[in-house]
Design a protein around this motif. Sequence first.
Motif, mmCIF file in Angstrom:
data_model
loop_
_atom_site.group_PDB
_atom_site.id
_atom_site.type_symbol
_atom_site.label_atom_id
_atom_site.label_comp_id
_atom_site.label_asym_id
_atom_site.label_seq_id
_atom_site.Cartn_x
_atom_site.Cartn_y
_atom_site.Cartn_z
ATOM 1 N N VAL A 171 8.576 -1.675 10.359
ATOM 2 C CA VAL A 171 9.770 -2.423 9.971
ATOM 3 C C VAL A 171 10.449 -1.698 8.818
ATOM 4 C CG1 VAL A 171 10.654 -4.641 9.160
ATOM 5 C CG2 VAL A 171 8.672 -4.565 10.693
ATOM 6 N N SER A 172 11.740 -1.518 8.895
ATOM 7 C CA SER A 172 12.471 -0.774 7.864
ATOM 8 C C SER A 172 12.657 -1.618 6.613
ATOM 9 C CB SER A 172 13.837 -0.344 8.396
ATOM 10 O OG SER A 172 14.671 -1.483 8.611
ATOM 11 N N LEU A 173 13.010 -0.928 5.529
ATOM 12 C CA LEU A 173 13.262 -1.615 4.257
ATOM 13 C C LEU A 173 14.445 -2.558 4.385
ATOM 14 C CD1 LEU A 173 12.788 -2.039 1.226
ATOM 15 C CD2 LEU A 173 14.162 0.004 0.795
ATOM 16 N N GLY A 174 15.486 -2.135 5.090
ATOM 17 C CA GLY A 174 16.659 -2.989 5.257
ATOM 18 C C GLY A 174 16.336 -4.276 5.986
ATOM 19 N N GLN A 175 15.493 -4.212 7.009
ATOM 20 C CA GLN A 175 15.116 -5.420 7.744
ATOM 21 C C GLN A 175 14.310 -6.371 6.869
ATOM 22 O OE1 GLN A 175 13.344 -3.106 11.081
ATOM 23 N NE2 GLN A 175 14.514 -4.487 12.418
ATOM 24 N N LEU A 176 13.399 -5.816 6.084
ATOM 25 C CA LEU A 176 12.597 -6.664 5.190
ATOM 26 C C LEU A 176 13.484 -7.352 4.166
ATOM 27 C CD1 LEU A 176 9.493 -4.353 4.601
ATOM 28 C CD2 LEU A 176 9.496 -6.541 5.790
ATOM 29 N N LYS A 177 14.449 -6.625 3.604
ATOM 30 C CA LYS A 177 15.339 -7.217 2.610
ATOM 31 C C LYS A 177 16.214 -8.308 3.228
ATOM 32 C CE LYS A 177 15.875 -3.438 -0.739
ATOM 33 N NZ LYS A 177 16.854 -2.527 -1.376
ATOM 34 N N SER A 178 16.701 -8.056 4.430
ATOM 35 C CA SER A 178 17.607 -9.025 5.050
ATOM 36 C C SER A 178 16.908 -10.338 5.385
ATOM 37 C CB SER A 178 18.221 -8.424 6.320
ATOM 38 O OG SER A 178 17.215 -8.174 7.296
ATOM 39 N N LYS A 179 15.596 -10.286 5.689
ATOM 40 C CA LYS A 179 14.882 -11.505 6.086
ATOM 41 C C LYS A 179 14.073 -12.147 4.957
ATOM 42 C CE LYS A 179 14.525 -10.373 11.009
ATOM 43 N NZ LYS A 179 13.642 -10.291 12.191
ATOM 44 N N LEU A 180 13.710 -11.336 3.977
ATOM 45 C CA LEU A 180 12.883 -11.876 2.888
ATOM 46 C C LEU A 180 13.603 -11.897 1.552
ATOM 47 C CD1 LEU A 180 9.495 -10.046 3.703
ATOM 48 C CD2 LEU A 180 10.180 -12.359 4.368
ATOM 49 N N GLY A 181 14.779 -11.301 1.476
ATOM 50 C CA GLY A 181 15.462 -11.172 0.197
ATOM 51 C C GLY A 181 15.214 -9.799 -0.395
ATOM 52 N N ASP A 182 16.105 -9.379 -1.289
ATOM 53 C CA ASP A 182 16.017 -8.023 -1.839
ATOM 54 C C ASP A 182 14.712 -7.777 -2.585
ATOM 55 O OD1 ASP A 182 18.432 -7.454 -0.744
ATOM 56 O OD2 ASP A 182 19.583 -7.596 -2.605
ATOM 57 N N ASP A 183 14.399 -8.664 -3.528
ATOM 58 C CA ASP A 183 13.206 -8.439 -4.364
ATOM 59 C C ASP A 183 11.926 -8.544 -3.545
ATOM 60 O OD1 ASP A 183 14.824 -8.056 -6.528
ATOM 61 O OD2 ASP A 183 14.645 -10.116 -7.275
ATOM 62 N N THR A 184 11.784 -9.626 -2.788
ATOM 63 C CA THR A 184 10.555 -9.820 -2.006
ATOM 64 C C THR A 184 10.423 -8.759 -0.922
ATOM 65 O OG1 THR A 184 10.681 -12.194 -2.400
ATOM 66 C CG2 THR A 184 9.265 -11.458 -0.612
ATOM 67 N N GLY A 185 11.531 -8.426 -0.270
ATOM 68 C CA GLY A 185 11.485 -7.408 0.776
ATOM 69 C C GLY A 185 11.068 -6.053 0.240
ATOM 70 N N SER A 186 11.606 -5.671 -0.932
ATOM 71 C CA SER A 186 11.223 -4.388 -1.545
ATOM 72 C C SER A 186 9.753 -4.390 -1.937
ATOM 73 C CB SER A 186 12.104 -4.115 -2.766
ATOM 74 O OG SER A 186 13.460 -4.014 -2.407
ATOM 75 N N TRP A 187 9.301 -5.517 -2.478
ATOM 76 C CA TRP A 187 7.896 -5.593 -2.899
ATOM 77 C C TRP A 187 6.954 -5.475 -1.703
ATOM 78 C CZ3 TRP A 187 3.927 -9.138 -1.975
ATOM 79 C CH2 TRP A 187 2.790 -8.976 -2.770
ATOM 80 N N VAL A 188 7.239 -6.190 -0.614
ATOM 81 C CA VAL A 188 6.394 -6.116 0.584
ATOM 82 C C VAL A 188 6.401 -4.703 1.156
ATOM 83 C CG1 VAL A 188 6.136 -6.938 2.958
ATOM 84 C CG2 VAL A 188 6.633 -8.570 1.137
ATOM 85 N N TYR A 189 7.571 -4.074 1.160
ATOM 86 C CA TYR A 189 7.689 -2.705 1.685
ATOM 87 C C TYR A 189 6.768 -1.753 0.927
ATOM 88 C CZ TYR A 189 9.896 1.677 3.180
ATOM 89 O OH TYR A 189 10.130 2.937 3.683
ATOM 90 N N GLU A 190 6.717 -1.888 -0.397
ATOM 91 C CA GLU A 190 5.879 -1.006 -1.215
ATOM 92 C C GLU A 190 4.399 -1.351 -1.085
ATOM 93 O OE1 GLU A 190 6.843 1.575 -2.873
ATOM 94 O OE2 GLU A 190 9.001 1.337 -2.572
ATOM 95 N N ILE A 191 4.081 -2.644 -1.087
ATOM 96 C CA ILE A 191 2.677 -3.055 -1.155
ATOM 97 C C ILE A 191 1.928 -2.699 0.117
ATOM 98 C CG2 ILE A 191 2.605 -5.407 -0.217
ATOM 99 C CD1 ILE A 191 1.315 -4.403 -3.675
ATOM 100 N N ILE A 192 2.569 -2.796 1.308
ATOM 101 C CA ILE A 192 1.854 -2.462 2.544
ATOM 102 C C ILE A 192 1.677 -0.949 2.682
ATOM 103 C CG2 ILE A 192 2.612 -4.552 3.731
ATOM 104 C CD1 ILE A 192 4.718 -2.880 5.165
ATOM 105 N N ARG A 193 2.355 -0.188 1.861
ATOM 106 C CA ARG A 193 2.169 1.269 1.829
ATOM 107 C C ARG A 193 1.258 1.705 0.695
ATOM 108 N NH1 ARG A 193 6.614 0.099 4.426
ATOM 109 N NH2 ARG A 193 7.370 1.517 6.072
ATOM 110 N N GLY A 194 0.610 0.724 0.076
ATOM 111 C CA GLY A 194 -0.388 1.037 -0.939
ATOM 112 C C GLY A 194 0.176 1.346 -2.304
ATOM 113 N N GLU A 195 1.416 0.931 -2.598
ATOM 114 C CA GLU A 195 2.025 1.195 -3.900
ATOM 115 C C GLU A 195 1.843 -0.020 -4.808
ATOM 116 O OE1 GLU A 195 3.068 4.099 -4.703
ATOM 117 O OE2 GLU A 195 2.867 4.926 -2.701
#
Length: 684
Positions: free
Chosen positions: A330-354
């Motif tokens: 799932v792309s960063l843009g899709q995560l942001k659009s469905k979860l919100g900017d802050d939450t989407g960015s955080w989920v994107y980083e955390i599932i990649r081990g950041e």
Amino acid sequence: MSSSQPFIPSSPLSPAAGHPRKSRFTFKQLSQLALSSTTNPLRVIAHIDLDAFYAQCEGVRLGIAEDQPLAVQQWQGLIAINYPARKYGLTRHITITEAKRLCPNLIMQHVATWKEGDAKWAYHEDAFAQIATHKVSLDPYRLESRRILACIKDVLPPSPVQRVEKASVDEVFLDLSAQIHSILLERYPELNGPAPYDDPTECLPRPPTTALDWNTDALVDLDNNETEDDDPDWDDITMLIGSEIVRSVRAAIRERLKYTCSAGIARNKMIAKLGSAHKKPNQQTIVRNRAVQQFMGSFRFTKIRNLGGKLGEDVVSKFGTEQVQELLNVSLGQLKSKLGDDTGSWVYEIIRGEDTNEVNSRTQIKSMLSAKSFRPTINSYDQAVKWLRIFVADIFARLVEEGILENKRRPKTVNLHHRQGGQMRSRQAPIPSGRPIDENVLFNIAENLLGQVIVDGRAWPCANLQLSVGGFEEGPTGNRGIGGFLVRGDEAKAVKHSLRDSDGHASDHGDCRPDKRPKTEQGAIQRFLSRQGASHGESDEDMSANHSDPDPMKGSSSPPPVQRPDDDEQHNVPQQSRMGDFAGSNAAESIPLQKATDVVERIASNTYICKDCNTALPSDTKGEHEDWHFAKSIAATEKPTGSGGTTSASRVRAKDPKKFASSRTNATPTQRRMEKGQSRLAFG
């Protein structure tokens, strides 16, 4: 003129011809390793997790063999099961009867309990059947946890290199970056030199080692695009050194305290915590940077910290999966659009081990709680008071361990939570700061808070009672008692003798006095106010500070504060807990016991609330306090603040015009001081 000879380079250019290879990491990143930077790719974090901790504590205490199945019992349930017992299929969700059926030789040890009326917790053989009169105590496990933490700190180098965070009673995080940096420089002297061209962004030379010995550690498989044939880089070297340090820590805990623990070593806290649970018990797992994607892809993201609960359910409902491997597509843009900017960015980083959370070395507790759920419920004041005594003894014993007797740390507030039916009510009171804390002080505050709940009505039957202390602060350091400023015995005699001459009179130097301070005008009103301030509890230092202040609006425009025992310090404390409400409240139900009535009367009786300053005072000081306000109003009329400001007299006039007019009428002409722009008229 061109040469017919072909050009031959003076040195080979190809890597095969001998050019030194470069690392992916720079000299700057190496230096940041010493600072434990949270964004450094060479960073190493370890998570140590005790194996079935409660069960291990009981096994060590009782001297039971490690291969003996053992479970820790609390009332009619199991709260911890050791690994030999888990081989029989035992879990914490089965009943006592089912556990005995699956494992006939199972040893079940009930947790320690406080017995009603006892002054200390103990192990009772019949505790499982005494839920109505006993309270669970986890103090034995807290004590062992402190011993383990002390052992870990003893093995590691001292601060500031040492960074240890106690995450829970059986979990510890270690930031090993600074310690690894010093070891790197010792083992690889080539790293000590300055960066080429003094440019810290220059890459480090590659490690001279081509094969690493990971001992018995569990290594997570590398990502798909990585192979074990690739030569290691410096991040692999730092992981190897970190694994050696953690292995020595685990060995010390095992040897000194007889406990086994598992560990995870990775580049951040999140991956290290997942790694410690990867291979248990008594093992450690290494998650190298080249293996993060392979490791994270094997998890359901609901297992990741902070991704469970409502957020996890929200992600599953919107993306139709709970597997990290599928969510990586799932792309960063899709995560942001469905979860919100802050939450989407955080989920994107955390599932990649950041994860850039730091290891917080402050492991001091912030609050202490002692509670009891009553089955059956309690229905009298006497029963509640008995439990309050147990709560206070429980909390005070833990305060002693925190250093309260040595004035190292002390709480500022006491909180009482009371549940009746579906309603939870809370009351809070400050702990007096000018006296030592002991069990009697805490109990008296708790008893008063219970009285407030009873006065509010609907106190019985009580299903749950909780007492806690919070707002911890560090005790003062470097202070001396009054004895430190005094001389005694022979020393005092010598000082006295030095001030006498041979004839027994004061010596000449004894008559030398410091220059006198200039005398300041102090009328009768000021002297009256000084006496009043002292009678209201101001210290000599406070009074002198007020007199020396050139601004009459500072320190003297309001009456001296009087500390009320139940002033609210937190915004979430209900207003019913104020003393003023005690004085005028009508209880919804009568208090069945005379003791409860005495508590309430002790709080509300002999109380006078000043209408001018809303201060609670003893009733017998009402007249004196009103005189104090009257004197203040007169003093304010004699001290104008200047042409540009509003005088305190105007505020007094606006607040109580009758009292102001009275004070002006009674004053003689000689007492009235002319203000700027006024002139005196001659009459008759």
